[in-house]
Motif scaffolding. Structure first.
Motif, mmCIF file in Angstrom:
data_model
loop_
_atom_site.group_PDB
_atom_site.id
_atom_site.type_symbol
_atom_site.label_atom_id
_atom_site.label_comp_id
_atom_site.label_asym_id
_atom_site.label_seq_id
_atom_site.Cartn_x
_atom_site.Cartn_y
_atom_site.Cartn_z
ATOM 1 N N CYS A 87 0.829 -1.209 0.000
ATOM 2 C CA CYS A 87 0.000 0.000 0.000
ATOM 3 C C CYS A 87 0.868 1.267 0.000
ATOM 4 O O CYS A 87 1.959 1.297 0.574
ATOM 5 N N ASP A 88 0.359 2.303 -0.635
ATOM 6 C CA ASP A 88 1.057 3.588 -0.727
ATOM 7 C C ASP A 88 0.609 4.546 0.370
ATOM 8 O O ASP A 88 1.317 5.505 0.694
ATOM 9 N N LEU A 89 -0.555 4.304 0.905
ATOM 10 C CA LEU A 89 -1.140 5.138 1.966
ATOM 11 C C LEU A 89 -2.172 4.264 2.662
ATOM 12 O O LEU A 89 -2.801 3.410 2.042
ATOM 13 N N VAL A 90 -2.319 4.476 3.966
ATOM 14 C CA VAL A 90 -3.318 3.704 4.711
ATOM 15 C C VAL A 90 -4.246 4.663 5.441
ATOM 16 O O VAL A 90 -3.795 5.649 6.034
ATOM 17 N N MET A 91 -5.533 4.372 5.384
ATOM 18 C CA MET A 91 -6.481 5.039 6.268
ATOM 19 C C MET A 91 -6.740 4.117 7.452
ATOM 20 O O MET A 91 -7.103 2.953 7.254
ATOM 21 N N ALA A 92 -6.557 4.638 8.663
ATOM 22 C CA ALA A 92 -6.769 3.855 9.880
ATOM 23 C C ALA A 92 -8.009 4.393 10.569
ATOM 24 O O ALA A 92 -8.015 5.529 11.046
ATOM 25 N N LEU A 93 -9.047 3.595 10.628
ATOM 26 C CA LEU A 93 -10.374 4.041 11.028
ATOM 27 C C LEU A 93 -10.761 3.456 12.373
ATOM 28 O O LEU A 93 -10.779 2.237 12.536
ATOM 29 N N GLY A 94 -11.096 4.304 13.346
ATOM 30 C CA GLY A 94 -11.449 3.743 14.641
ATOM 31 C C GLY A 94 -12.318 4.652 15.473
ATOM 32 O O GLY A 94 -12.492 5.838 15.190
ATOM 33 N N MET A 95 -12.845 4.062 16.523
ATOM 34 C CA MET A 95 -13.709 4.776 17.463
ATOM 35 C C MET A 95 -13.057 4.753 18.842
ATOM 36 O O MET A 95 -12.488 3.742 19.249
ATOM 37 N N VAL A 96 -13.143 5.886 19.548
ATOM 38 C CA VAL A 96 -12.575 6.003 20.885
ATOM 39 C C VAL A 96 -13.723 6.127 21.884
ATOM 40 O O VAL A 96 -14.611 6.966 21.704
ATOM 41 N N GLY A 97 -13.692 5.312 22.928
ATOM 42 C CA GLY A 97 -14.776 5.337 23.914
ATOM 43 C C GLY A 97 -14.716 6.534 24.840
ATOM 44 O O GLY A 97 -13.864 7.424 24.713
ATOM 45 N N ARG A 98 -15.623 6.558 25.808
ATOM 46 C CA ARG A 98 -15.829 7.705 26.704
ATOM 47 C C ARG A 98 -14.907 7.745 27.911
ATOM 48 O O ARG A 98 -14.756 8.782 28.543
ATOM 49 N N GLN A 99 -14.411 6.597 28.343
ATOM 50 C CA GLN A 99 -13.735 6.505 29.634
ATOM 51 C C GLN A 99 -12.291 7.031 29.565
ATOM 52 O O GLN A 99 -11.688 7.038 28.500
ATOM 53 N N VAL A 120 8.152 3.730 8.019
ATOM 54 C CA VAL A 120 7.822 3.386 6.635
ATOM 55 C C VAL A 120 7.945 4.602 5.710
ATOM 56 O O VAL A 120 8.249 4.450 4.519
ATOM 57 N N GLY A 121 7.698 5.791 6.253
ATOM 58 C CA GLY A 121 7.780 6.983 5.413
ATOM 59 C C GLY A 121 6.587 7.177 4.497
ATOM 60 O O GLY A 121 6.700 7.810 3.448
ATOM 61 N N LYS A 122 5.455 6.650 4.914
ATOM 62 C CA LYS A 122 4.213 6.858 4.155
ATOM 63 C C LYS A 122 3.115 7.253 5.130
ATOM 64 O O LYS A 122 3.198 6.967 6.319
ATOM 65 N N HIS A 123 2.074 7.891 4.585
ATOM 66 C CA HIS A 123 1.006 8.388 5.458
ATOM 67 C C HIS A 123 0.062 7.299 5.948
ATOM 68 O O HIS A 123 -0.361 6.433 5.179
ATOM 69 N N ILE A 124 -0.263 7.395 7.230
ATOM 70 C CA ILE A 124 -1.438 6.719 7.780
ATOM 71 C C ILE A 124 -2.388 7.833 8.199
ATOM 72 O O ILE A 124 -2.087 8.581 9.143
ATOM 73 N N LEU A 125 -3.496 7.983 7.507
ATOM 74 C CA LEU A 125 -4.465 8.992 7.932
ATOM 75 C C LEU A 125 -5.352 8.378 9.000
ATOM 76 O O LEU A 125 -6.169 7.496 8.715
ATOM 77 N N GLY A 126 -5.173 8.824 10.223
ATOM 78 C CA GLY A 126 -5.993 8.320 11.314
ATOM 79 C C GLY A 126 -7.328 9.035 11.348
ATOM 80 O O GLY A 126 -7.370 10.268 11.375
ATOM 81 N N VAL A 127 -8.399 8.285 11.341
ATOM 82 C CA VAL A 127 -9.736 8.872 11.464
ATOM 83 C C VAL A 127 -10.348 8.308 12.736
ATOM 84 O O VAL A 127 -10.683 7.126 12.797
#
Lengths: 188, 188, 188, 188, 188
Positions: A87-99, A120-127
C-alpha cells in the motif's frame, strides 16, 4: 481534529465531476496506487464502507486493500501489514470510547501509528471518532460518515491531487463538522 | 515555547541586509540546501507563506519544498517524505485546538516528529500555535505570523549561520512573543 | 531530579586536584574523547559555558563540540547530529517553562532524547531546569549553574572515571541541590 | 507493580538449596550468561548490591556486569551499553521521587527502557521504588531490598528457570510486598 | 476496550463446529502457524490457560509457544522474543492495578507493545484487565476469562479467518462484556 466551528461552509465531499478540474488524469499514472483501509470490530459504525465509497467517488487510479482488526491499538500493526502488502497510503479508522482508559488507549494507538509512519515513510491517515462527540446515536452516525468521507478526500488528494490539498492549507478545515475557516482578515 | 515575557526586546526577524554580517556567503555553499515546509489544512492561518517569505528575506542558498497535510498528526509522515525527497531541514507548521483531546493530539504529533528526527538525524523545527494563546482572531493571526517568521530565522541559522544562533544561546528567546531575556545579573 | 533534601552535604564539583585520585590519567587514553554540548536559545541561562568550564576543571582527554538549537524539543536532533559528528557522549541542556504546555514539551523532548539514545547506544545526559524551581532569578541562576556543573562531573565520570560514579551509587545524589543522601541506617 | 495485598504469603527469595530442584544445572549451560546491572547515584539505597547478592544465592552460570548512571532517565542508555557489552538480560534499578515531575521522569525512563527492549529483543527488568511507597526511611529501605531481591529471582528464572516463573503465572505476585495471590476460587 | 454496553448480544466464543463454516481448512495451510502467548506472574488469573483452551476450540493449524514474564512492562520484550522464535502473532496477557502508577505502567507497556509491532510488522493482541473493572473477585475472574477467550477468537481469526473478523467490522464488539452493537439505524 473536530469541533464545532463558528460558521458553516461548503462540504468537501461530493460528486466526482465537480472535482475533475484538479485531478491528475488516471491515464498518466505510472501504476495503480494501493490504498489500505484498516478498521476495527470495536467501532459502532462501518467506517470502511464509507471510506471506500467516497474514495471511488473521487476518481480512479487506485485499488483498495481492506483489513479488519479488533481495536484501535491494533491499527498500527494492521497498517504496517498493509504497507508490507504494497500500500502507498493507509487510512486507519477507529472509534474512541468515553472513559479515561479509552483516552490512554487512543494515545497508545496514536503512538503506534506515528512509529509506523516514521519507519515506513508513508502516510497513515488516522480517522478517530470519540463516542462523546455527538449527543445521540443518529448524530454520531452522521459524524462517523462525514468525517470518514472527508478524510477519504484527503487521502485521495495526498496521492493524486497535492495541489488540491495545498489550496486548503491554512483554511481551517474540520473533518466531520463545518470548517472553522481562516482567521478573520487573513484572506482577501 | 511562547508566553508573555517581562520585558520587550528587539525582534529577530527583519531586513536581510541587517543580518548579512553573520551570514555565510551563498557562493561558498557546496550545493543548494533544501528546506522542507510541511503545513496543514486544519490551521486557520497560512503559516507556510509566512515561513517562505521570511526565509527568503534571510538570504540565499536554498530551495523550498512545500507539502500540505490534513492535521498535526500527519506532520511527521510529511516531514519524513520531505527528507526522502532530499530536504536538509524541515519546518513543521501547525495549529493546536483548545480541547483536551487536542493536547493529546499535539503530544502524539510531537512524538512522531521526535521519532522521525531520531531516525533521520536532521532537524524538524516544529512551529505550533495553540488556539487559546491569543484573545481574539486578529491577535492570533499576528502570533501565527511572528512565531512562524522567528522560527524561519532559526531554520536559516541552523543551516547557514550556526554562529548566529549560538550567539543567542541562553538568552531567553521566545518565538512569537517578546523575548524573556537572560536571567538578571547573568550577562554583563 | 532535583528537590530540596533533608540535609546538606559536600558539593561534588570543585578543584581538579581534589579529584585526581580517581581520574584515569589522560596519557592512557587511546584517543581523545569527544563530548557534545547541545543547548538552547530558549534558556535564560548560559548553561553551555558552565558545562564546558566544569568539564575542563575535571581533567583532560576530551574535546568539546558545541551546538545551539532553539528549544528543548530540538535537543534530540541536535544530540543525534553531534553523535554523527563523532561525539562519545552528549550533554543536552535546557530550561522548562511554567505552563502545562511546557510540561508536555518536556515529555516530548525526553521522548526524543530516549529514542536517540536507544538508537545510538550512547549517553545523552539531559540537564533540565524548571522555571518554577527557584523563588527568584538570582536563585534560579544559581540552580542552573550548579545543576549543570554537577552533571558535567557525571559526564566526565561516565567517560573517564566509572569507578567514581559507581562509588556514588545509591547515595541519593541531587544535582543542583544538596544531596538527599542514603537512607538512614543503610550505610555504615 | 507493588501495593499492599489482601493476604500475606511466603516470600520468593531465600536460600539457594531450597530452589535447586527447579534450576537448570550450570554444567549444562553452553556458556556463561551475562547479567547486566545498571543502577543510579540518585537512588537512596544500594540496589545493585542487593541484586547481585540475591542473584548469587539463586545459583551459578552467570557473570555480573555492573554500571552506574546518574538517574532513571539514564538507565535505558546504560542498559543498551550493557547489551552491547554482551549481556543477556539487564536489571535496571532506580528510585522515583515524590513530585509530579518525577512521575514524568519515570514515564520517560520507561519509554526508553521499552525502546531499547524493542530494539535489542532482550529483557530489561525495571525495578523502580517510589519514595512515597513507605511511611519512613527504615520501611523504605526494607522495600528497596525486598523488591530488588524478588526481581533478581525473576531475572535468574527468566534466564535459567523458565519453568519456575511459568509456575507463578497468574498467581498475583507482588515484588516488594506480600503477594496478592490468585483470585478466590480460581485455583484448586 | 471494555465497558458495559446498552444491550446484550450473543457471545463470540463457543463450540468449534459452530464456526467451521468460516474457517480455512487446516489442510490448505502451507505450514503450521505459531501463536505466542506471553503472560505475567503479576496477574491474579491464569489468562494463558484460558487463551490456549479457547484457541484449541477454534480450530487447528497452529502450535502454541508460551512464555511467562513478571509484569506488563515485560510483555513487549517477551513478545519480541516470541517473534524471534518464529511466532506469527502474539497474545500479550496482563492485569493492570488500581493505582495511578499502574495506569502509567499500562501506558509504558502499551508503548512497548506498539514499538515491537511497528518494528516486527506482526500483531500483538494486548489483553488487559483492570482490577477495578469488576465489583468482586468472582466477577473479575469471569471478566478475565471471557475477555481472554474473545481475544483468542480474534487471534485465530486474524491468522485463519480474516473474513470472519471483517464481518464484525463496525459492529461494536466488546471483549469481556456484552457487545455494544452497531449504532441504531446503521445496519439494515
Amino acid at each position: 481534529m473536530a469541533r464545532a466551528p463558528a460558521t458553516t461552509r461548503r462540504r468537501r465531499t461530493g460528486s466526482r465531476s465537480a472535482r475533475r478540474g484538479l485531478a491528475a488524469p488516471a491515464s498518466k499514472a505510472k501504476r495503480l496506487k494501493r490504498i489500505g483501509i484498516v478498521d476495527t470490530s470495536f467501532s459502532r459504525y462501518d467506517m470502511a464502507s464509507a471510506a471506500i465509497d467516497e474514495l471511488r467517488k473521487q476518481g480512479e487510479g487506485f485499488a483498495v486493500e481492506r483489513y479488519t482488526v479488533p481495536g484501535i491499538k491494533d491499527l498500527a500493526a494492521g497498517a504496517r501489514i498493509l504497507f508490507d502488502r504494497g500500500c502507498d497510503l493507509v487510512m486507519a479508522l477507529g472509534m474512541v470510547g468515553r472513559q479515561p482508559v479509552d483516552k490512554d488507549c487512543a494515545l497508545a494507538a496514536d503512538f503506534g501509528l506515528q512509529a509506523v509512519q516514521a519507519r515506513v515513510g508513508k502516510h497513515i491517515l488516522g480517522v478517530m471518532v470519540h463516542e462523546e462527540e455527538a449527543k445521540d446515536e443518529a448524530e454520531l452516525a452522521g459524524l462517523f460518515d462525514r468525517r470518514t468521507r472527508e478524510h477519504a478526500v484527503n487521502a485521495y488528494d495526498l496521492l493524486f491531487r497535492p495541489a488540491a490539498i495545498r489550496a486548503r492549507a491554512g483554511t481551517g478545515q474540520r473533518e466531520g463538522f463545518a470548517d472553522a475557516g481562516p482567521l478573520q482578515g487573513t484572506r482577501p
